[in-house]
Design an enzyme around this catalytic site. Structure first.
Site, PDB file in Angstrom:
ATOM      1  N   SER A   7       0.852  -1.203   0.000  1.00 28.27           N
ATOM      2  CA  SER A   7       0.000   0.000   0.000  1.00 28.27           C
ATOM      3  C   SER A   7       0.873   1.232   0.000  1.00 28.27           C
ATOM      4  CB  SER A   7      -0.890   0.001   1.237  1.00 28.27           C
ATOM      5  OG  SER A   7      -1.382   1.306   1.426  1.00 28.27           O
ATOM      6  N   HIS A  32      -1.160  -1.323  -4.302  1.00 29.01           N
ATOM      7  CA  HIS A  32      -2.419  -1.021  -3.617  1.00 29.01           C
ATOM      8  C   HIS A  32      -2.499   0.485  -3.399  1.00 29.01           C
ATOM      9  CE1 HIS A  32      -5.821  -2.119  -0.937  1.00 29.01           C
ATOM     10  NE2 HIS A  32      -5.426  -1.086  -0.202  1.00 29.01           N
ATOM     11  N   ASP A  34      -4.670   3.589  -1.945  1.00 29.66           N
ATOM     12  CA  ASP A  34      -5.724   3.922  -0.992  1.00 29.66           C
ATOM     13  C   ASP A  34      -6.286   5.309  -1.269  1.00 29.66           C
ATOM     14  OD1 ASP A  34      -5.904   1.632   0.755  1.00 29.66           O
ATOM     15  OD2 ASP A  34      -3.858   2.123   1.380  1.00 29.66           O
ATOM     16  N   MET A  36      -9.026   8.085  -0.287  1.00 25.26           N
ATOM     17  CA  MET A  36      -9.872   8.482   0.851  1.00 25.26           C
ATOM     18  C   MET A  36     -10.428   9.883   0.621  1.00 25.26           C
ATOM     19  SD  MET A  36      -7.544   7.136   3.984  1.00 25.26           S
ATOM     20  CE  MET A  36      -6.665   5.566   3.907  1.00 25.26           C
ATOM     21  N   HIS A  65      -8.302   1.025  -4.032  1.00 21.87           N
ATOM     22  CA  HIS A  65      -9.215   0.801  -2.913  1.00 21.87           C
ATOM     23  C   HIS A  65      -9.921   2.124  -2.611  1.00 21.87           C
ATOM     24  CE1 HIS A  65      -9.462  -0.326   1.675  1.00 21.87           C
ATOM     25  NE2 HIS A  65     -10.650  -0.234   1.121  1.00 21.87           N
ATOM     26  N   MET A  67     -12.091   4.310  -0.610  1.00 22.19           N
ATOM     27  CA  MET A  67     -12.729   4.540   0.688  1.00 22.19           C
ATOM     28  C   MET A  67     -13.444   5.873   0.585  1.00 22.19           C
ATOM     29  SD  MET A  67      -9.572   3.091   2.906  1.00 22.19           S
ATOM     30  CE  MET A  67      -8.510   3.229   1.475  1.00 22.19           C
ATOM     31  N   MET A 136     -11.370  -5.915   5.489  1.00 19.18           N
ATOM     32  CA  MET A 136     -10.608  -4.944   6.285  1.00 19.18           C
ATOM     33  C   MET A 136     -10.371  -5.489   7.698  1.00 19.18           C
ATOM     34  SD  MET A 136      -9.944  -2.490   4.289  1.00 19.18           S
ATOM     35  CE  MET A 136      -9.054  -1.549   5.535  1.00 19.18           C
ATOM     36  N   ASP A 174      -6.603  -6.461   4.309  1.00 20.90           N
ATOM     37  CA  ASP A 174      -5.957  -5.145   4.354  1.00 20.90           C
ATOM     38  C   ASP A 174      -6.070  -4.574   5.762  1.00 20.90           C
ATOM     39  OD1 ASP A 174      -4.940  -2.642   3.697  1.00 20.90           O
ATOM     40  OD2 ASP A 174      -6.723  -1.996   2.593  1.00 20.90           O
TER      41      ASP A 174
END
Ligand code: DX5
Ligand code: ZN
Length: 217
Positions: A7, A32, A34, A36, A65, A67, A136, A174
């Site tokens: 990540s 990966h 992330d 957000m 991913h 979020m 998660m 994760d």
């Protein structure tokens, strides 16, 4: 063979391109990413422009991913930016199947994720439609948190269901993954380990990943 997805949340953002490029030489399988939005989680990170900017730095698949609340608003932008897997949270949208279909219609692999508090039954109706389930094992938002074992029975249940329906979907975990918790997750049935701090803080990322891969169920 277990796949490892470092990540980049734990990378040095001042040298993000180099950090992404380095992952391939270190022997990672996926990157990966992330994403957000400061609403679904209390942190803001990377948007489509950054994904697009780092895309040429590696030929590894991008495991994005999301979020973010109502992820359907941004699926196309992340697809255009070069995502390979696009994962949405089951808690983040009113229309989970619609989001999965949208990802597929753009020629991308569809992932679904669930938070530690969310029961496995929330994702069960979608298992036959997805290419990746991301369990998660921390509350999403930040790297460096401790692994929550509440994910383990969900991983075992998902492994059983995927096998029962003959699905070859990836089963990923994760949050708080290191050589010990990673091993527990492999035992429970994952095919992908996503990890930030344990890999980026390691003095030898390649050796660390080799250690994780050497462990077989
Ligand atoms: C957490 C992110 C994770 C995070 C993992 O919200 O989704 O991908 O980067 O970091 P570690 O491995 O440090 O828990
Ligand atoms: Zn993540």
């Amino acid at each position: 063979m277990i796949k490892i997805a470092p990540s980049i949340l734990s990378a040095d953002f001042s040298r993000l391109g180099e950090e992404v490029g380095r992952l391939e030489t270190e022997g990672a399988d996926w990157v990966h990413v992330d994403v957000m939005d400061g609403v679904f989680v209390p942190n803001i990170t990377i948007g489509p422009a950054v994904v697009k900017a780092i895309r040429p730095c590696t030929s590894l698949p991008f495991d994005v991913h999301l979020m973010i609340t109502s992820p359907e608003r941004y699926i196309e932008q992340f697809a255009d930016a070069g995502a390979d897997y696009i994962t949405v949270h089951v808690e983040a949208t009113e229309d989970v199947k619609g989001a999965i279909d949208r990802i597929h219609s753009l020629g991308k692999k569809a992932g679904l994720s669930l938070n530690p508090e969310t029961p496995f039954t929330a994702v069960e109706p979608y298992l036959e439609h997805i290419d990746l389930l991301l369990v998660m094992t921390v509350r999403p938002g930040f790297g460096g948190q401790s692994f929550m074992p509440v994910g383990l029975p969900k991983i075992a249940a998902a492994r059983e269901r995927f096998d029962a329906i003959g699905s070859s979907a990836e089963l990923a975990v994760d949050g708080g993954i290191n050589r010990d918790t990673g091993r527990e997750c492999i035992d429970a049935g994952v095919s992908v380990l996503a990890a930030g701090s344990a890999l980026f803080k390691s003095p030898d990322m390649r050796a660390e990943m080799e250690l994780w891969r050497a462990y077989k169920r």
